[in-house]
Write a protein that holds these residues in place. Structure first.
Motif, short mmCIF file in Angstrom:
data_model
loop_
_atom_site.label_atom_id
_atom_site.label_comp_id
_atom_site.label_asym_id
_atom_site.label_seq_id
_atom_site.Cartn_x
_atom_site.Cartn_y
_atom_site.Cartn_z
N ALA A 1 23.28 2.79 -9.13
CA ALA A 1 21.91 2.31 -9.34
C ALA A 1 21.10 2.44 -8.05
N PHE A 2 21.70 2.07 -6.93
CA PHE A 2 21.02 2.15 -5.64
C PHE A 2 20.62 3.60 -5.33
N GLN A 3 21.55 4.52 -5.60
CA GLN A 3 21.26 5.92 -5.33
C GLN A 3 20.09 6.40 -6.19
N ARG A 4 20.09 5.98 -7.44
CA ARG A 4 18.99 6.39 -8.34
C ARG A 4 17.65 5.83 -7.87
N GLU A 5 17.65 4.56 -7.53
CA GLU A 5 16.38 3.97 -7.09
C GLU A 5 15.92 4.59 -5.76
N SER A 6 16.89 4.84 -4.87
CA SER A 6 16.55 5.48 -3.59
C SER A 6 15.93 6.85 -3.81
N ASP A 7 16.57 7.65 -4.64
CA ASP A 7 16.06 9.00 -4.91
C ASP A 7 14.65 8.95 -5.48
N MET A 8 14.44 8.01 -6.42
CA MET A 8 13.12 7.87 -7.02
C MET A 8 12.10 7.50 -5.95
N MET A 9 12.46 6.56 -5.08
CA MET A 9 11.55 6.10 -4.03
C MET A 9 11.20 7.24 -3.07
N VAL A 10 12.22 7.98 -2.66
CA VAL A 10 11.99 9.08 -1.73
C VAL A 10 11.02 10.10 -2.35
N ASN A 11 11.28 10.46 -3.60
CA ASN A 11 10.39 11.43 -4.28
C ASN A 11 8.98 10.89 -4.45
N LEU A 12 8.91 9.61 -4.82
CA LEU A 12 7.60 8.98 -5.04
C LEU A 12 6.77 8.96 -3.75
N ILE A 13 7.42 8.62 -2.64
CA ILE A 13 6.68 8.52 -1.38
C ILE A 13 6.27 9.91 -0.88
N ARG A 14 7.14 10.88 -1.08
CA ARG A 14 6.76 12.24 -0.69
C ARG A 14 5.55 12.70 -1.50
N GLU A 15 5.55 12.34 -2.76
CA GLU A 15 4.43 12.67 -3.64
C GLU A 15 3.15 11.93 -3.20
N LYS A 16 3.29 10.62 -3.04
CA LYS A 16 2.15 9.79 -2.66
C LYS A 16 1.55 10.25 -1.33
N SER A 17 2.41 10.62 -0.39
CA SER A 17 1.91 10.96 0.93
C SER A 17 1.08 12.24 0.90
N GLY A 18 1.30 13.06 -0.12
CA GLY A 18 0.49 14.26 -0.26
C GLY A 18 -0.95 13.94 -0.65
N GLU A 19 -1.14 12.73 -1.17
CA GLU A 19 -2.48 12.32 -1.64
C GLU A 19 -3.24 11.51 -0.60
N ILE A 20 -2.61 11.28 0.56
CA ILE A 20 -3.26 10.46 1.59
C ILE A 20 -4.33 11.26 2.31
N SER A 21 -5.54 10.71 2.39
CA SER A 21 -6.58 11.46 3.09
C SER A 21 -7.32 10.62 4.12
N CYS A 22 -7.06 9.32 4.17
CA CYS A 22 -7.70 8.49 5.18
C CYS A 22 -6.80 7.31 5.54
N LEU A 23 -7.20 6.61 6.56
CA LEU A 23 -6.37 5.51 7.06
C LEU A 23 -6.18 4.42 6.01
N ASP A 24 -7.19 4.24 5.20
CA ASP A 24 -7.10 3.22 4.16
C ASP A 24 -5.99 3.55 3.16
N ASP A 25 -5.89 4.83 2.81
CA ASP A 25 -4.79 5.27 1.92
C ASP A 25 -3.45 4.98 2.58
N LEU A 26 -3.42 5.20 3.90
CA LEU A 26 -2.19 5.01 4.66
C LEU A 26 -1.75 3.55 4.62
N TRP A 27 -2.72 2.65 4.76
CA TRP A 27 -2.38 1.21 4.74
C TRP A 27 -1.99 0.76 3.34
N LYS A 28 -2.54 1.43 2.34
CA LYS A 28 -2.11 1.13 0.95
C LYS A 28 -0.65 1.54 0.77
N LEU A 29 -0.32 2.69 1.33
CA LEU A 29 1.08 3.15 1.29
C LEU A 29 1.97 2.16 2.02
#
Lengths: 109, 109
Positions: free
Chosen positions: B24-52
């Motif tokens: 379960a931990f591995q699954r959640e970790s993998d999901m989190m890693v993918n999600l953050i890599r995805e989310k970080s592609g959408e960051i365009s300002c400092l405010d987005d960064l603080w939301k992350l």
């Protein structure tokens, strides 16, 4: 000798100061956004993610405190921004010479 | 009736439980890693960064507390992981029936 915090700032000076602050903030923001997008490409496990989180916590704390736009703090803030490379002394052109000298002196402290 | 925390776990059961937790931990970790890599592609300002950053703070707090591997917590932890979709009840195959029933009951609470 007047304390820095008691020095008068004209309207023009306040505008110059505000603009310099915004310029530095924009530069640091852009650098941070690019850095995080880069770093996130290297994340491969949860531990990397928490390292990124620690890094963001530290940077946020630092940036939140740094861009103080109260008049009494301008000189200190500019000295720090110049030391850190987010601003150059010539971007304070138009400010009273005494203020620029103080900033310049502080950057060498 | 024995309290869940007083129930005996055999060595085999502990191994099955540990393995389920890691899965379960591995699954959640993998999901989190993918999600953050995805989310970080959408960051365009400092405010987005603080939301992350806020998002990471919340997820870290949640994940840190969730994967408790003390024997007395297994049943509660598994119920939660199943409810959240990180584990299926059949991945607990091999555990004593009474334990699996308890987990199953809790997922429906």
């Amino acid at each position: 000798m007047l304390m820095v915090s008691e020095v008068e700032w004209s309207n023009t000076e306040r505008e110059i100061a505000q603009k310099a602050l915004e310029t530095a903030f924009q530069r640091e923001s852009d650098m941070m956004v690019n850095l995080i997008r880069e770093k996130s490409g290297e994340i491969s496990c949860l531990d990397d993610l928490w390292k990124l989180h620690d890094f963001l916590s530290a940077r946020r704390h630092d940036i939140d405190g740094k861009y103080d736009d109260s008049q009494s703090m301008f000189v200190f803030v500019f000295a720090r921004l110049i030391k850190e490379g987010w601003l150059t002394i010539d971007e304070l052109d138009g400010l009273d010479r005494a203020k620029v000298s103080k900033v310049s002196l502080m950057t060498r402290m």
